[in-house]
Design an enzyme around this catalytic site. Structure first.
Site, PDB file in Angstrom:
ATOM      1  N   SER A  26       0.803  -1.225   0.000  1.00  0.00           N
ATOM      2  CA  SER A  26       0.000   0.000   0.000  1.00  0.00           C
ATOM      3  C   SER A  26       0.831   1.268   0.000  1.00  0.00           C
ATOM      4  O   SER A  26       0.372   2.319  -0.465  1.00  0.00           O
ATOM      5  CB  SER A  26      -0.936  -0.004   1.215  1.00  0.00           C
ATOM      6  OG  SER A  26      -0.200  -0.162   2.413  1.00  0.00           O
ATOM      7  N   HIS A 232      -1.021   5.959   6.588  1.00  0.00           N
ATOM      8  CA  HIS A 232      -0.368   5.892   5.281  1.00  0.00           C
ATOM      9  C   HIS A 232      -0.007   7.301   4.833  1.00  0.00           C
ATOM     10  O   HIS A 232      -0.617   8.280   5.272  1.00  0.00           O
ATOM     11  CB  HIS A 232      -1.293   5.241   4.244  1.00  0.00           C
ATOM     12  CG  HIS A 232      -1.395   3.761   4.369  1.00  0.00           C
ATOM     13  ND1 HIS A 232      -2.248   3.149   5.263  1.00  0.00           N
ATOM     14  CD2 HIS A 232      -0.735   2.756   3.729  1.00  0.00           C
ATOM     15  CE1 HIS A 232      -2.125   1.835   5.156  1.00  0.00           C
ATOM     16  NE2 HIS A 232      -1.209   1.569   4.242  1.00  0.00           N
TER      17      HIS A 232
END
Length: 250
Positions: A26, A232
């Site tokens: 990711s 993230h």
């Protein structure tokens, strides 16, 4: 003259331009960067992630992105290497965080006590030191076998928190332990990358003072919806954190 003419025609493959393939999890796909490619489905690939930023800046002769949210080392080996071949000249990837259970580490540390968090991080660190190296070796060997002529840039992971500042949320103990885990993970990845002749791109420097609690964060904290963006890099994290490191090492 015929021989000389023949030599002139035999130009290096690199002269035609870079053939670039992006692999990984990711952090490569771009979870958290927005601007998602709907065709990528649950892989959540973003047009604002560092592979696309590099592509847009350098106009490679070919480009493929098979990175995918949630990927572990065996996913790279089993399902991401299709675009690689002897003509590939550049490969980038982030991988290893999911193998070590980083997502579960963050969930445990957000919801549990200090001691529960510390214990979960210790388990992840032990995995990173003792089990992950062989998994990385297998993945790196597979990449090299498919792309024998490529420069491979293995990018690491940033620390999550800026320390020694006031920050509402998790305790200082948790902040320090989570950052310790990032350092352990990066150390293992850097060592295995070097052993394979790959370049390690350390993003901790570009994210320095831009972690959570910095006031100028390049990372998302806990996101309710979509939850998979939590912890993230933001679009700025990709453009100012990851892209400069890939660009400097490609």
């Amino acid at each position: 003259m015929a021989m000389v003419f023949g030599l002139l025609l035999s130009s290096p493959a690199h002269a035609a331009g870079t053939a670039y393939v992006a692999l990984g999890d990711s952090y490569s796909a771009g979870n958290g960067a927005g601007n998602y490619d709907s065709a990528s489905g649950s892989c959540h690939r973003s047009f604002s992630a560092y592979p696309y930023l590099w592509k847009n800046a350098h106009a490679p002769s070919s480009f493929a992105d098979t990175s995918c949210s949630g990927a572990v080392t065996t996913d790279v080996t089993n399902s991401q290497l299709g675009p690689l071949n002897a003509s590939t000249t550049l490969v980038s990837l982030t991988i290893g965080g999911n193998d070590a259970g980083f997502s579960d580490v963050m969930t445990t540390c957000v919801t549990g006590s200090d001691s529960t968090c510390v214990n979960r991080v210790n388990t992840a660190e032990n995995y990173a030191r003792n089990t992950l190296p062989a998994r990385l070796d297998a993945t790196y060997n597979a990449i090299r076998a498919k792309a024998p002529n490529a420069k491979v840039v293995v990018l690491g992971y940033p620390r999550v928190y800026t320390l020694n500042v006031f920050c509402v949320g998790l305790s200082d103990t948790k902040h320090r332990k989570i950052d310790e885990a990032a350092d352990v993970l990066d150390g293992v990845i850097a060592a295995r990358a070097a052993a394979h002749g790959f370049v390690f791109g350390d993003v901790r420097g570009t994210f320095n003072n831009h972690e959570l609690c910095s006031g100028d964060d390049y990372l998302h904290s806990l996101v309710i919806s979509p939850s998979w963006e939590s912890y993230h890099p933001t679009a700025t994290g990709h453009s100012s954190g990851y892209y400069p490191v890939l660009n400097a090492n490609s």
